[in-house]
Design a protein around this motif. Structure first.
Motif, PDB file in Angstrom:
ATOM      1  N   THR A 129      91.176  37.722  32.276  1.00  0.00           N
ATOM      2  CA  THR A 129      92.387  38.501  32.016  1.00  0.00           C
ATOM      3  C   THR A 129      92.146  39.743  31.160  1.00  0.00           C
ATOM      4  OG1 THR A 129      92.870  37.080  30.141  1.00  0.00           O
ATOM      5  CG2 THR A 129      93.939  36.502  32.224  1.00  0.00           C
ATOM      6  N   THR A 130      90.956  39.857  30.562  1.00  0.00           N
ATOM      7  CA  THR A 130      90.700  41.038  29.725  1.00  0.00           C
ATOM      8  C   THR A 130      89.451  41.774  30.228  1.00  0.00           C
ATOM      9  OG1 THR A 130      89.198  39.921  28.196  1.00  0.00           O
ATOM     10  CG2 THR A 130      91.560  39.775  27.694  1.00  0.00           C
ATOM     11  N   PRO A 131      89.351  43.074  29.910  1.00  0.00           N
ATOM     12  CA  PRO A 131      88.139  43.815  30.295  1.00  0.00           C
ATOM     13  C   PRO A 131      86.873  43.159  29.727  1.00  0.00           C
ATOM     14  CG  PRO A 131      89.825  45.341  29.546  1.00  0.00           C
ATOM     15  CD  PRO A 131      90.347  43.962  29.268  1.00  0.00           C
ATOM     16  N   ARG A 132      86.993  42.563  28.542  1.00  0.00           N
ATOM     17  CA  ARG A 132      85.839  41.901  27.927  1.00  0.00           C
ATOM     18  C   ARG A 132      85.411  40.688  28.768  1.00  0.00           C
ATOM     19  NH1 ARG A 132      84.117  38.164  24.008  1.00  0.00           N
ATOM     20  NH2 ARG A 132      82.660  39.051  22.480  1.00  0.00           N
ATOM     21  N   ASP A 133      86.386  39.880  29.187  1.00  0.00           N
ATOM     22  CA  ASP A 133      86.086  38.720  30.054  1.00  0.00           C
ATOM     23  C   ASP A 133      85.419  39.184  31.342  1.00  0.00           C
ATOM     24  OD1 ASP A 133      87.338  37.047  28.267  1.00  0.00           O
ATOM     25  OD2 ASP A 133      89.164  36.793  29.462  1.00  0.00           O
ATOM     26  N   LEU A 134      85.953  40.267  31.904  1.00  0.00           N
ATOM     27  CA  LEU A 134      85.409  40.787  33.156  1.00  0.00           C
ATOM     28  C   LEU A 134      83.970  41.242  32.952  1.00  0.00           C
ATOM     29  CD1 LEU A 134      85.842  41.630  36.099  1.00  0.00           C
ATOM     30  CD2 LEU A 134      86.749  43.809  35.278  1.00  0.00           C
ATOM     31  N   PHE A 135      83.728  41.935  31.857  1.00  0.00           N
ATOM     32  CA  PHE A 135      82.372  42.391  31.543  1.00  0.00           C
ATOM     33  C   PHE A 135      81.423  41.195  31.444  1.00  0.00           C
ATOM     34  CE2 PHE A 135      79.113  43.299  28.285  1.00  0.00           C
ATOM     35  CZ  PHE A 135      78.463  44.355  28.907  1.00  0.00           C
ATOM     36  N   LEU A 136      81.840  40.154  30.711  1.00  0.00           N
ATOM     37  CA  LEU A 136      80.977  38.967  30.538  1.00  0.00           C
ATOM     38  C   LEU A 136      80.727  38.272  31.877  1.00  0.00           C
ATOM     39  CD1 LEU A 136      82.514  37.584  27.225  1.00  0.00           C
ATOM     40  CD2 LEU A 136      80.185  38.526  27.505  1.00  0.00           C
ATOM     41  N   HIS A 137      81.740  38.249  32.717  1.00  0.00           N
ATOM     42  CA  HIS A 137      81.582  37.639  34.044  1.00  0.00           C
ATOM     43  C   HIS A 137      80.550  38.425  34.858  1.00  0.00           C
ATOM     44  CE1 HIS A 137      83.022  35.267  37.545  1.00  0.00           C
ATOM     45  NE2 HIS A 137      82.588  36.330  38.201  1.00  0.00           N
ATOM     46  N   GLU A 138      80.679  39.733  34.841  1.00  0.00           N
ATOM     47  CA  GLU A 138      79.745  40.556  35.630  1.00  0.00           C
ATOM     48  C   GLU A 138      78.342  40.535  35.044  1.00  0.00           C
ATOM     49  OE1 GLU A 138      81.086  44.231  37.195  1.00  0.00           O
ATOM     50  OE2 GLU A 138      82.960  43.351  37.905  1.00  0.00           O
ATOM     51  N   LEU A 139      78.268  40.357  33.739  1.00  0.00           N
ATOM     52  CA  LEU A 139      76.971  40.193  33.093  1.00  0.00           C
ATOM     53  C   LEU A 139      76.313  38.887  33.580  1.00  0.00           C
ATOM     54  CD1 LEU A 139      75.580  41.935  30.879  1.00  0.00           C
ATOM     55  CD2 LEU A 139      76.511  40.345  29.189  1.00  0.00           C
ATOM     56  N   GLY A 140      77.135  37.851  33.725  1.00  0.00           N
ATOM     57  CA  GLY A 140      76.638  36.571  34.238  1.00  0.00           C
ATOM     58  C   GLY A 140      76.175  36.672  35.683  1.00  0.00           C
ATOM     59  N   ASP A 141      76.850  37.516  36.436  1.00  0.00           N
ATOM     60  CA  ASP A 141      76.474  37.768  37.833  1.00  0.00           C
ATOM     61  C   ASP A 141      75.074  38.381  37.929  1.00  0.00           C
ATOM     62  OD1 ASP A 141      79.202  37.331  38.999  1.00  0.00           O
ATOM     63  OD2 ASP A 141      78.296  38.518  40.621  1.00  0.00           O
ATOM     64  N   ILE A 142      74.847  39.416  37.136  1.00  0.00           N
ATOM     65  CA  ILE A 142      73.543  40.100  37.223  1.00  0.00           C
ATOM     66  C   ILE A 142      72.453  39.225  36.588  1.00  0.00           C
ATOM     67  CG2 ILE A 142      73.700  41.570  35.150  1.00  0.00           C
ATOM     68  CD1 ILE A 142      72.342  42.797  38.515  1.00  0.00           C
ATOM     69  N   LEU A 143      72.827  38.403  35.616  1.00  0.00           N
ATOM     70  CA  LEU A 143      71.846  37.455  35.054  1.00  0.00           C
ATOM     71  C   LEU A 143      71.411  36.462  36.137  1.00  0.00           C
ATOM     72  CD1 LEU A 143      70.256  36.315  32.642  1.00  0.00           C
ATOM     73  CD2 LEU A 143      72.275  34.960  32.023  1.00  0.00           C
ATOM     74  N   TYR A 144      72.368  36.025  36.939  1.00  0.00           N
ATOM     75  CA  TYR A 144      72.051  35.125  38.066  1.00  0.00           C
ATOM     76  C   TYR A 144      71.043  35.796  39.005  1.00  0.00           C
ATOM     77  CZ  TYR A 144      72.867  32.475  42.407  1.00  0.00           C
ATOM     78  OH  TYR A 144      72.719  31.739  43.557  1.00  0.00           O
ATOM     79  N   VAL A 145      71.307  37.074  39.321  1.00  0.00           N
ATOM     80  CA  VAL A 145      70.420  37.819  40.223  1.00  0.00           C
ATOM     81  C   VAL A 145      69.012  37.912  39.634  1.00  0.00           C
ATOM     82  CG1 VAL A 145      69.980  40.079  41.289  1.00  0.00           C
ATOM     83  CG2 VAL A 145      72.317  39.174  41.219  1.00  0.00           C
ATOM     84  N   GLU A 146      68.919  38.305  38.372  1.00  0.00           N
ATOM     85  CA  GLU A 146      67.601  38.481  37.743  1.00  0.00           C
ATOM     86  C   GLU A 146      66.854  37.145  37.677  1.00  0.00           C
ATOM     87  OE1 GLU A 146      66.749  41.392  37.610  1.00  0.00           O
ATOM     88  OE2 GLU A 146      68.080  42.751  36.551  1.00  0.00           O
ATOM     89  N   GLN A 147      67.585  36.065  37.428  1.00  0.00           N
ATOM     90  CA  GLN A 147      66.921  34.748  37.373  1.00  0.00           C
ATOM     91  C   GLN A 147      66.417  34.318  38.744  1.00  0.00           C
ATOM     92  OE1 GLN A 147      69.373  31.858  35.364  1.00  0.00           O
ATOM     93  NE2 GLN A 147      68.905  32.687  33.344  1.00  0.00           N
ATOM     94  N   LYS A 148      67.250  34.503  39.761  1.00  0.00           N
ATOM     95  CA  LYS A 148      66.833  34.153  41.128  1.00  0.00           C
ATOM     96  C   LYS A 148      65.600  34.958  41.530  1.00  0.00           C
ATOM     97  CE  LYS A 148      69.242  31.067  43.118  1.00  0.00           C
ATOM     98  NZ  LYS A 148      69.015  30.094  44.154  1.00  0.00           N
ATOM     99  N   LEU A 149      65.622  36.248  41.170  1.00  0.00           N
ATOM    100  CA  LEU A 149      64.489  37.109  41.516  1.00  0.00           C
ATOM    101  C   LEU A 149      63.213  36.614  40.850  1.00  0.00           C
ATOM    102  CD1 LEU A 149      66.199  40.617  41.257  1.00  0.00           C
ATOM    103  CD2 LEU A 149      65.183  39.643  43.332  1.00  0.00           C
ATOM    104  N   THR A 150      63.326  36.228  39.588  1.00  0.00           N
ATOM    105  CA  THR A 150      62.149  35.808  38.819  1.00  0.00           C
ATOM    106  C   THR A 150      61.619  34.458  39.291  1.00  0.00           C
ATOM    107  OG1 THR A 150      63.079  36.925  36.916  1.00  0.00           O
ATOM    108  CG2 THR A 150      61.304  35.404  36.473  1.00  0.00           C
ATOM    109  N   GLU A 151      62.546  33.515  39.496  1.00  0.00           N
ATOM    110  CA  GLU A 151      62.114  32.147  39.777  1.00  0.00           C
ATOM    111  C   GLU A 151      61.742  31.938  41.229  1.00  0.00           C
ATOM    112  OE1 GLU A 151      65.495  29.961  38.431  1.00  0.00           O
ATOM    113  OE2 GLU A 151      65.161  30.570  36.347  1.00  0.00           O
ATOM    114  N   GLU A 152      62.360  32.710  42.112  1.00  0.00           N
ATOM    115  CA  GLU A 152      62.249  32.356  43.519  1.00  0.00           C
ATOM    116  C   GLU A 152      61.855  33.531  44.421  1.00  0.00           C
ATOM    117  OE1 GLU A 152      65.852  30.268  44.714  1.00  0.00           O
ATOM    118  OE2 GLU A 152      65.507  30.907  46.783  1.00  0.00           O
ATOM    119  N   VAL A 153      62.656  34.590  44.364  1.00  0.00           N
ATOM    120  CA  VAL A 153      62.550  35.612  45.405  1.00  0.00           C
ATOM    121  C   VAL A 153      61.285  36.469  45.270  1.00  0.00           C
ATOM    122  CG1 VAL A 153      63.692  37.627  46.411  1.00  0.00           C
ATOM    123  CG2 VAL A 153      65.040  35.633  45.758  1.00  0.00           C
ATOM    124  N   LEU A 154      61.047  37.009  44.069  1.00  0.00           N
ATOM    125  CA  LEU A 154      59.865  37.877  43.924  1.00  0.00           C
ATOM    126  C   LEU A 154      58.551  37.101  44.106  1.00  0.00           C
ATOM    127  CD1 LEU A 154      61.091  40.317  41.122  1.00  0.00           C
ATOM    128  CD2 LEU A 154      60.527  40.938  43.478  1.00  0.00           C
TER     129      LEU A 154
END
Ligand SMILES: [Fe+2]
Ligand SMILES: [Fe+2]
Length: 167
Positions: free
Chosen positions: A5-30
């Motif tokens: 409901t707040t821009p801060r929550d949205l920012f944290l959510h999107e930060l979690g999204d890109i963290l997911y991407v970076e983790q997948k890349l490190t552990e699996e994809v790359l």
């Protein structure tokens, strides 16, 4: 009721999204791509970016920390889509074309990350989170470099097929 409901929550959510991407890349994809590709320059570039990606995770975790939050990943469907597309393509092409498919997939992924970091930087700025801005800019800079590099590898690989197609 919406959860975010707040821009801060949205920012944290999107930060979690890109963290997911970076983790997948490190552990699996790359690591999988490094095994898969034949071209030595391409492989070296992927190895370098794997190292950088570990640093991206550290930076993202530091942002959560600086905001007094626990780092948390959010499954990123955009990235899952890119990955599914890549996996389907590699199962359909002959071995000699795999590097070209991988270079295309890597370039798409870098574009995705660049767009995500650009958005996050603007949000962090609006929230007055200056430490986050600096750390996100570090990641963005390396994504841009990685994109430039993979684009030049992709061009080289595609140019090589020109000579085999005409000879
Ligand atoms: Fe990254
Ligand atoms: Fe990247």
């Amino acid at each position: 009721m919406p959860e975010i409901t707040t821009p801060r929550d949205l920012f944290l959510h999107e930060l979690g999204d890109i963290l997911y991407v970076e983790q997948k890349l490190t552990e699996e994809v790359l690591p999988k791509l490094i095994q898969e590709v034949q071209d030595p320059d391409f492989r070296k570039g992927l190895e370098r970016h794997l190292d950088q990606t570990r640093g991206h995770i550290t930076n993202l975790e530091q942002i959560f920390d600086s905001m007094g939050e626990q780092s948390e990943t959010e499954k990123c469907l955009g990235f899952e889509g890119l990955k599914a597309e890549h996996d389907e393509m590699t199962s359909e092409v002959s071995e000699s074309l795999i590097d070209i498919v991988d270079a295309g997939a890597a370039a798409r992924t870098e574009h995705y990350e660049i767009a995500a970091y650009n958005g996050l930087i603007e949000m962090a700025r609006a929230l007055g989170e200056s430490e986050a801005v600096g750390l996100l800019e570090e990641n963005l800079k390396e994504e841009r470099e990685a994109l430039r590099e993979v684009e030049s590898v992709a061009k080289k690989l595609r140019d090589e097929t020109k000579s085999t197609a005409t000879s």
